[in-house]
Structure formats: C-alpha cells, structure tokens
Design a protein around this motif. Structure first.
Motif, PDB file in Angstrom:
ATOM      1  N   LYS A 176       0.028  -3.750  -7.408  1.00  0.00           N
ATOM      2  CA  LYS A 176       0.517  -5.117  -7.242  1.00  0.00           C
ATOM      3  C   LYS A 176      -0.698  -5.971  -6.926  1.00  0.00           C
ATOM      4  CE  LYS A 176       4.775  -3.634  -5.040  1.00  0.00           C
ATOM      5  NZ  LYS A 176       5.499  -3.528  -3.794  1.00  0.00           N
ATOM      6  N   GLY A 193       1.487 -11.635   2.371  1.00  0.00           N
ATOM      7  CA  GLY A 193       1.148 -13.054   2.144  1.00  0.00           C
ATOM      8  C   GLY A 193       2.260 -13.833   1.458  1.00  0.00           C
ATOM      9  N   PRO A 194       2.876 -13.286   0.394  1.00  0.00           N
ATOM     10  CA  PRO A 194       3.938 -14.039  -0.281  1.00  0.00           C
ATOM     11  C   PRO A 194       5.254 -14.053   0.510  1.00  0.00           C
ATOM     12  CG  PRO A 194       3.016 -12.336  -1.712  1.00  0.00           C
ATOM     13  CD  PRO A 194       2.512 -12.068  -0.345  1.00  0.00           C
ATOM     14  N   LYS A 224       6.903   6.326  -0.605  1.00  0.00           N
ATOM     15  CA  LYS A 224       5.822   5.783  -1.437  1.00  0.00           C
ATOM     16  C   LYS A 224       4.719   6.816  -1.521  1.00  0.00           C
ATOM     17  CE  LYS A 224       2.187   2.364  -1.673  1.00  0.00           C
ATOM     18  NZ  LYS A 224       1.608   1.127  -1.171  1.00  0.00           N
ATOM     19  N   ILE A 266       6.413   0.069  -0.769  1.00  0.00           N
ATOM     20  CA  ILE A 266       7.057  -0.349   0.477  1.00  0.00           C
ATOM     21  C   ILE A 266       7.935  -1.571   0.199  1.00  0.00           C
ATOM     22  CG2 ILE A 266       6.680  -1.249   2.806  1.00  0.00           C
ATOM     23  CD1 ILE A 266       4.156   0.492   2.960  1.00  0.00           C
ATOM     24  N   GLU A 267       7.348  -2.605  -0.385  1.00  0.00           N
ATOM     25  CA  GLU A 267       8.133  -3.788  -0.745  1.00  0.00           C
ATOM     26  C   GLU A 267       8.956  -3.469  -1.991  1.00  0.00           C
ATOM     27  OE1 GLU A 267       8.144  -6.384   1.149  1.00  0.00           O
ATOM     28  OE2 GLU A 267       6.334  -6.086   2.362  1.00  0.00           O
ATOM     29  N   ARG A 286       3.781 -14.193  -6.934  1.00  0.00           N
ATOM     30  CA  ARG A 286       2.535 -13.993  -6.177  1.00  0.00           C
ATOM     31  C   ARG A 286       1.460 -14.991  -6.610  1.00  0.00           C
ATOM     32  NH1 ARG A 286       4.294  -8.615  -5.954  1.00  0.00           N
ATOM     33  NH2 ARG A 286       3.979  -7.692  -3.889  1.00  0.00           N
ATOM     34  N   GLN A 320       6.677  -0.634   9.200  1.00  0.00           N
ATOM     35  CA  GLN A 320       7.248  -1.909   8.779  1.00  0.00           C
ATOM     36  C   GLN A 320       8.758  -1.781   8.727  1.00  0.00           C
ATOM     37  OE1 GLN A 320       4.655  -2.639   5.270  1.00  0.00           O
ATOM     38  NE2 GLN A 320       5.134  -4.791   5.548  1.00  0.00           N
TER      39      GLN A 320
HETATM   40  P1  XMP Z   1       3.497  -1.942  -1.284  1.00  0.00           P
HETATM   41  O1  XMP Z   1       4.744  -2.693  -1.560  1.00  0.00           O
HETATM   42  O2  XMP Z   1       2.428  -2.146  -2.338  1.00  0.00           O
HETATM   43  O3  XMP Z   1       2.902  -2.557   0.050  1.00  0.00           O
HETATM   44  O4  XMP Z   1       3.729  -0.483  -1.011  1.00  0.00           O
HETATM   45  C1  XMP Z   1       1.820  -2.039   0.769  1.00  0.00           C
HETATM   46  C2  XMP Z   1       1.542  -2.987   1.902  1.00  0.00           C
HETATM   47  O5  XMP Z   1       1.064  -4.235   1.391  1.00  0.00           O
HETATM   48  C3  XMP Z   1       1.949  -5.282   1.732  1.00  0.00           C
HETATM   49  N1  XMP Z   1       2.045  -6.140   0.538  1.00  0.00           N
HETATM   50  C4  XMP Z   1       1.387  -7.292   0.397  1.00  0.00           C
HETATM   51  N2  XMP Z   1       0.558  -7.936   1.236  1.00  0.00           N
HETATM   52  N3  XMP Z   1       0.294  -9.631  -0.364  1.00  0.00           N
HETATM   53  C5  XMP Z   1       0.018  -9.121   0.850  1.00  0.00           C
HETATM   54  O6  XMP Z   1      -0.727  -9.753   1.605  1.00  0.00           O
HETATM   55  C6  XMP Z   1       1.109  -9.044  -1.274  1.00  0.00           C
HETATM   56  O7  XMP Z   1       1.326  -9.536  -2.369  1.00  0.00           O
HETATM   57  C7  XMP Z   1       1.693  -7.800  -0.852  1.00  0.00           C
HETATM   58  N4  XMP Z   1       2.521  -6.926  -1.466  1.00  0.00           N
HETATM   59  C8  XMP Z   1       2.743  -5.913  -0.579  1.00  0.00           C
HETATM   60  C9  XMP Z   1       3.255  -4.635   2.098  1.00  0.00           C
HETATM   61  O8  XMP Z   1       4.003  -5.439   2.995  1.00  0.00           O
HETATM   62  C10 XMP Z   1       2.782  -3.336   2.718  1.00  0.00           C
HETATM   63  O9  XMP Z   1       2.351  -3.519   4.048  1.00  0.00           O
END
Ligand code: XMP
Length: 526
Positions: free
Chosen positions: A357, A406-407, A518, A523-524, A310, A447
């Motif tokens: 994150k 973004g990543p 979650k 999610i990711e 990231r 998603q």
């Molecule tokens: P997680 O994985 O934290 O994701 O449950 C929640 C939402 O955020 C998105 N996501 C990101 N978006 N940069 C972004 O712009 C990131 O580093 C990033 N990590 C997760 C993910 O796709 C979901 O919609």
C-alpha cells in the motif's frame, strides 16, 4: 555515525546478517541501558574502529555459511581485542572464519528447545534452571537453525548443549569470543535478557548509562545550537512520534517552533479537541490548528478506490501544510518524527519488500519547501520514544496510543466516504477502544478499530425488521506491523463491543470480528 558521541558512552555494535530479529537484539541491549547501533555485516573495519565499540554482536541471518557466497564480515574484527558474540548464523560464521567446521544438521532445530549449560558462568552466569523444562535441559531457549557446528576452531570449548546440537554454545578460552546457536533476543528464550546483560555489561564491561533523561538534555542542547534564532515548523498528527517531537522542540526553542495540526475530517472521536487541550492548553505550544475537513471531504466525494483516497489525502495535506507554513513567515527547518528503524540500512537477501500500500507521510515536504530536516528521534526505537514522551510529561493517552494511519478513517470506510458514515464509524471506534481500556486490554494489543462495511444486512429489533450497516471489529497483535495476528480477545469483551455498537449506534444491526492474520491479509481493510 551518530551525532552526539559523548552521550552514547560505551557502546555495542551489532553487525546485521539479515535476521528478522536483528532489531530486537539492539532493543534488548538498549533496555539494559547500553547504547547500541545496527550496521550492515560488511561495515568496513575503519568505520568499525571509528565507532569504537566495547563489544560486537554478529546477528543471525537466513543464509548458510556452508554456501561460499554467504555474507561475511571482515575477519579483522578478530584483531580488535574486544568481546564478540555470534548468534546463530553469527556463531557459525565465527566458527567457520576461525577454522572450525560447520555442516547441515540432520535435524533442523526450530522453536522452543531445552539448553543445558555446562557451567552457569560467563554468558550463563546467575541464570536459574527452569523446573518445568528440566527434562529437556536447564534453560528454555528459542532455536531456528539448519546448520550446526561439527568441529570447534582451536582455542574454543563448548559451554552448552541441546538435544540435537552438542555444541549449542561455545567460548574461546582467552579471547572473550562467544557463540550461541539460539536467539537470546527473543521473548521465547526465557532468560535471554540476562544472557545479553552478561555479555554487554559483565563481559564487555559497558556501564549502563544510556537513559532517556540524558538523551533529552543532550538533544535539547543540540537542537538549540543547530537552530539558533531561526524557525522550525512541525507537522503534529497527535500520534506518539510527532507529539514527542513537538514537545521536545518546544522545550528546546519554545515559540520558534510552530506545530501545524491539520484536521482532515477523518479523525477519531474527540481527537481534534484532545490535541488542542494537550498541546495548546497544557504545554502552551505554538500550535496552529487548521480545520481543513471541508476541503478534504469535498475532494473525496465519490472516490471509492483506496489508493486514490490515499493520493488525494496525501496531496491535500501537503497543499494545506505548505500554505500554513508560508503564513508563518521565514522558516528554515522542518521537524519530523523519523525513528531508528526507518534509518537502519536494511540487509535484505530477498530484494526490497514489495510495496503493498502506498503509505502517506510528509516525506515529500522538504523537497518542495526547501527546508532542512530536524529529526531528533532518528536514533530511537519506538519504546524509547514512549519513554522520552513520559519524561516530557505527555499523558498516557498519547504516549501509549496505537498507531493511526495518515489517511485516517477514510481507509476504514469501505467505498465512498460520507459524513453519515464517518459519524457512525467514529462512534463504533470509540466503543471498541473504550471497551478495551475498561478491560485493561488497550495496552496489550497493537491496534484496535472499527471498519464500516459497504453492505447492509437484515436484522430484527423489537418486532421490526431492520436492514442496516455492519461494523467490522479489527484487533491485532504485532511487533512492527510487518506481520500481525488477530488478538484473542475474551468473548465477553467482544460481546460487549458488539452489543454496545448495535444498541447505541443508530444504523448498525450487526458486528463481526476479523480473524485474519497478516499476511495474507493486511491490518487495515483498505
Ligand atoms: P497494513 O494495513 O499495511 O498496515 O497491514 C500496517 C500499518 O500501517 C498503517 N497504515 C498506514 N499508515 N498511511 C499511514 O500512515 C497509510 O496509508 C497506511 N495504511 C496502513 C496501519 O494502520 C498499520 O499500523
């Protein structure tokens, strides 16, 4: 306070006591075409007067009014001579502040509940009784409360009851003050939107004038005035928000805006081509397409830690973007797709949510580039941004698009990112999404994507033993990405995805479906 007062006409103020559903209240009211803003519960009375609402909604919240330390808004709101609706905690607070009695209930009411209105009038005007629910009450509502009102303040009378709350809704005879113990803003309250309509339109007298069509006209005009003959740069990612910002700016100032699209080599199949086709060929945007994939992939070589990925991607993006922006020449403004949920001052009684994150965004840019921000979507919810996009003629493939991090694919390849891995993942991702589209499920989920796992498994193809990659399929339902549940996709559809991935993509011999929610998962996968 909002920039364009005349656009907002008659408006409702929501005072937030920290409920998880406060934003939903505002979204529902705006669905009724009445403009509405959320402010913290302790908004000073002078600011409330200045906002000049036609009605106030007191949200729910996690606190108990029995606790003297619990959050309270100023009692001066009761001198404004406008309708007030208290929801759950908001109702209890109203009762307590006006001299009634609230106490802990013997039984907590939680979930779907029957509600019997005493009259189908006022808040309940025009509602239909729900036949299947008649044994429990005439309406189906969603409750979530421990306290209840034992004694009404003077001037109030009950207007609905439930099995365990004799005062499940109340009203002041003359003042147009109402309280409901349940949550009209959530979907489980079946006619909740009608209840909010009765309040905002019939009781407060707001005319339903808030529309995305007028929003566009007023915003275009205000961008022109602010920017004048200067230049704006905008980071276009191809996601809903930045796409709408770019097209809105293009409408306002045409070629004074340059949209920079950085291909970081981590995009999905066909994405770079689609962005060029839509924005350059169709909308004739001043688009600067930068293929920086080599730079990104070189810097990511050997990197396996998700946070390190990231950071590298975030920093490289800023570097590439700045270089491009400098080449444009004199630029004064940076346009960003900040939305209303990002700017609502949040009321939290549990402290700020832990950073799980580090999310990369372009927030670092204005400081280093000394640019002023243009944030035309600052007052909109996501559904409103989609509507604006539709009005501006953006295709459904863009306005209805799922969020994409973004990543990009970097955090969907577990471990080191390789070109082969990217190629394989792109194909798998395209299969997952095309099957969803084919089965009319794409718009129903939050998603959907494929993940390339860092393991190999044994399989058999024909008479041959194989030892190949595993693809994880992740499809989730969510409202805001803060919480999510795995989507209950029909087995046939999952089966088609897995079969196609294994048969069509060389190097994959197994597909697995992720059934984690979650929290505790995210999610990711990275
Ligand atoms: P997680 O994985 O934290 O994701 O449950 C929640 C939402 O955020 C998105 N996501 C990101 N978006 N940069 C972004 O712009 C990131 O580093 C990033 N990590 C997760 C993910 O796709 C979901 O919609």
């Amino acid at each position: 306070m909002s920039e364009f007062h005349e656009l907002h006409g008659e408006r409702i103020l929501v005072l937030d006591f920290g409920s998880q559903t406060t934003q939903l209240i505002a979204r529902r009211v705006r669905e009724l075409k009445v403009y509405c803003e959320i402010h913290p519960y302790n908004m000073p009375i002078a600011e409330i007067r200045n906002f000049n609402p036609k009605g106030i909604i007191l949200s729910g919240g996690p606190a108990s009014v029995v606790d003297p330390q619990s959050p309270r808004s100023t009692k001066d709101i009761f001198d404004l001579n406008i309708p007030i609706l208290g929801i759950c905690y908001g109702m209890q607070l109203m009762a307590e502040q006006l001299g009634g009695k609230v106490a802990g209930a013997k039984t907590r009411e939680y979930g779907r509940t029957g509600l019997t209105p005493i009259e189908f009038a006022d808040l309940f005007f025009g509602l239909d009784a729900v036949p299947s629910f008649q044994s429990l009450g005439a309406l189906q509502v969603w409750m979530s409360h421990g306290d209840r009102i034992e004694e009404l303040p003077s001037g109030f009378k009950p207007i609905a009851k439930s099995d365990s709350a004799p005062i499940a809704a109340m009203k002041h005879e003359e003042k147009k003050w109402y309280g409901v113990q349940f949550h009209p803003e959530v979907a489980h309250t079946l006619q909740g939107i009608e209840i909010l309509r009765n309040f905002a339109i019939n009781i407060c007298g707001c005319s339903p004038e808030w529309s995305m069509h007028t929003f566009i006209d007023v915003t275009v005009q205000s961008i022109r005035e602010r920017v004048s003959d200067r230049n704006v740069v905008c980071g276009l990612s191809g996601g809903v928000d930045s796409s709408v910002v770019a097209v809105l700016l293009n409408k306002a100032i045409g070629r004074q805006m340059t949209a920079i699209f950085v291909n970081n080599g981590l995009l999905r199949k066909g994405e770079a081509e689609e962005v060029q086709a839509v924005f350059a060929d169709h909308f004739h945007l001043n688009l600067r397409y930068v293929d920086a994939s080599r730079l990104f992939l070189d810097r990511l070589k050997g990197i396996t830690d998700p946070e390190a990925k990231r950071k590298i991607i975030g920093n490289t993006f800023i570097e590439v973007f700045e270089k491009e922006a400098h080449e444009i020449g004199e630029v004064d403004f940076l346009a960003q797709g900040t939305l209303y949920p990002d700017v609502i001052e949040s009321v939290s009684f549990k402290g700020p949510a832990a950073v799980i994150k580090s999310h990369h965004n372009v927030g670092g840019l204005p400081e280093t580039m000394k640019l002023q921000l243009v944030e035309p979507l600052r007052e909109l919810f996501k559904d409103e941004v989609r509507e604006v996009g539709k009005e501006l003629g953006l295709p459904h493939s863009i306005v209805g698009r799922h969020p994409f991090p973004g990543p990009g694919l970097a955090i969907r390849i577990l471990g080191e990112i390789t070109e082969d891995g990217l190629a394989l993942l792109r194909e798998a991702d395209a299969v997952v999404n095309s099957e969803l589209i084919r089965n009319n499920l794409y718009d129903k989920v939050w998603q959907a994507f494929a993940v390339l796992l860092p393991i190999k498994t044994v399989g058999v193809m024909g008479d041959e033993r194989t030892y190949e990659n595993v693809i994880g399929i992740r499809i989730v339902d969510s409202l805001d990405a803060m919480t999510a549940d795995w989507s209950r996709i029909p087995y046939d559809v999952l089966s088609a995805m897995s079969n196609r991935i294994i048969n069509e993509i060389t190097g994959v011999n197994r597909g697995v479906y992720d059934i984690s929610s979650k929290p505790p998962s995210t999610i990711e996968w990275e």
